[in-house]
Design an enzyme around this catalytic site. Sequence first.
Site, PDB file in Angstrom:
ATOM      1  CG  ASP A  51      -0.499  -0.022   2.588  1.00 51.32           C
ATOM      2  OD1 ASP A  51       0.749  -0.228   2.546  1.00 51.32           O
ATOM      3  OD2 ASP A  51      -1.088  -0.082   3.603  1.00 51.32           O
ATOM      4  CB  SER A  52       4.458   1.753   0.051  1.00 53.84           C
ATOM      5  OG  SER A  52       4.772   0.429  -0.843  1.00 53.84           O
ATOM      6  CG  ASP A  90       0.464  -3.902   1.885  1.00 52.81           C
ATOM      7  OD1 ASP A  90       0.311  -5.031   2.966  1.00 52.81           O
ATOM      8  OD2 ASP A  90       1.197  -3.362   1.811  1.00 52.81           O
ATOM      9  CE  LYS A 120       3.225  -6.049   3.745  1.00 54.85           C
ATOM     10  NZ  LYS A 120       2.455  -4.989   4.482  1.00 54.85           N
ATOM     11  CD  GLU A 122       0.248  -1.839   8.000  1.00 56.12           C
ATOM     12  OE1 GLU A 122      -0.270  -0.946   8.737  1.00 56.12           O
ATOM     13  OE2 GLU A 122       0.785  -1.306   6.775  1.00 56.12           O
ATOM     14  CD  GLU A 189       7.463  -0.437   7.673  1.00 54.51           C
ATOM     15  OE1 GLU A 189       6.622  -1.142   7.180  1.00 54.51           O
ATOM     16  OE2 GLU A 189       7.576   0.666   7.274  1.00 54.51           O
TER      17      GLU A 189
HETATM   18  O1  KIV Z   1       3.592  -1.191   1.608  1.00 53.48           O
HETATM   19  C1  KIV Z   1       4.618  -1.597   1.748  1.00 53.48           C
HETATM   20  O2  KIV Z   1       5.429  -1.015   0.864  1.00 53.48           O
HETATM   21  C2  KIV Z   1       5.295  -2.448   2.882  1.00 53.48           C
HETATM   22  C3  KIV Z   1       6.484  -2.543   2.980  1.00 53.48           C
HETATM   23  C4  KIV Z   1       7.380  -1.173   3.654  1.00 53.48           C
HETATM   24  C5  KIV Z   1       6.994  -3.741   3.984  1.00 53.48           C
HETATM   25  O3  KIV Z   1       4.234  -2.755   3.569  1.00 53.48           O
END
Ligand code: KIV
Length: 270
Positions: A51-52, A90, A120, A122, A189
């Site tokens: 989600d980055s 994510d 993934k 959180e 992280e």
């Molecule tokens: O969204 C992302 O890029 C991440 C990484 C920083 C692990 O969750």
Amino acid sequence: MSVNKEVKRITTHILQEMKNRGEKIAMLTAYDYSMATIVDEAGMDIILVGDSASNVMAGHETTLPITLDQMIYHASSVVRAAKRALVVVDLPFGSYQGNSKEALNSAIRIMKESGAHAVKIEGGVEIAESVSRILTAGIPVMGHLGLTPQSIYKFGTYTVRAKEDAEAQKLRDDALKLQELGCFAIVLEKIPAKLATEVSQSVHIPIIGIGAGQCDGQVLVIHDMLGINNGFKPRFLRQYANMYEQMNTAFKGYITDVKSKSFPSEKEQY
Ligand code: KIV
């Protein structure tokens, strides 16, 4: 160490075998077809559609604004490129926190509409019911503990997490809980290296670190490691290229050539 290109598709099972024999796992983010093709052909084990994307693709300050539909769009582009890597996506902010049914529906949409191989999510014990429900549907889940960017407004800062005993203990408990539920791996992280190494040794599933010292594998955001994000140089980041400089030089060269009429030359026209 050379990359095993014989492997057809990296699976969660192969990742576990890699941890068992002490082979490190390489993971990198990608959000589009062209970049994911290069990443995959280089031999990356896991491609994370993080989600980055909210930051590096859309220019938002945080990861919170990106939507499930946007994640699915990015993920489906990456899936079309990835022939070898396991593609993990994510679950974005707001797509799973409501309740476990919402979490399951979001995970199903990602798997069905993008063709990704895992999700993934959180959080630790607070999201145990959601993790469990997603796993029950046969969807592999990667956990994410430590600095969880979707909670940035709770933390108030992007500084190192779990430096205090209580938070470090909660992280240990969360990692064990995620393992017990059946997660196939966990991202840690920005936590102290000593704690991350301890967790990597105390759980049997692979631990992938970012700003967390030596773990079973590493993950970086592709724009950061390529040096596209000019000026973003946190301590944990190793920059493998300075693409900002190289691209800037290329763009300036193009502008100069267009303005001076040196492009297109006679050889570059019909
Ligand atoms: O969204 C992302 O890029 C991440 C990484 C920083 C692990 O969750």
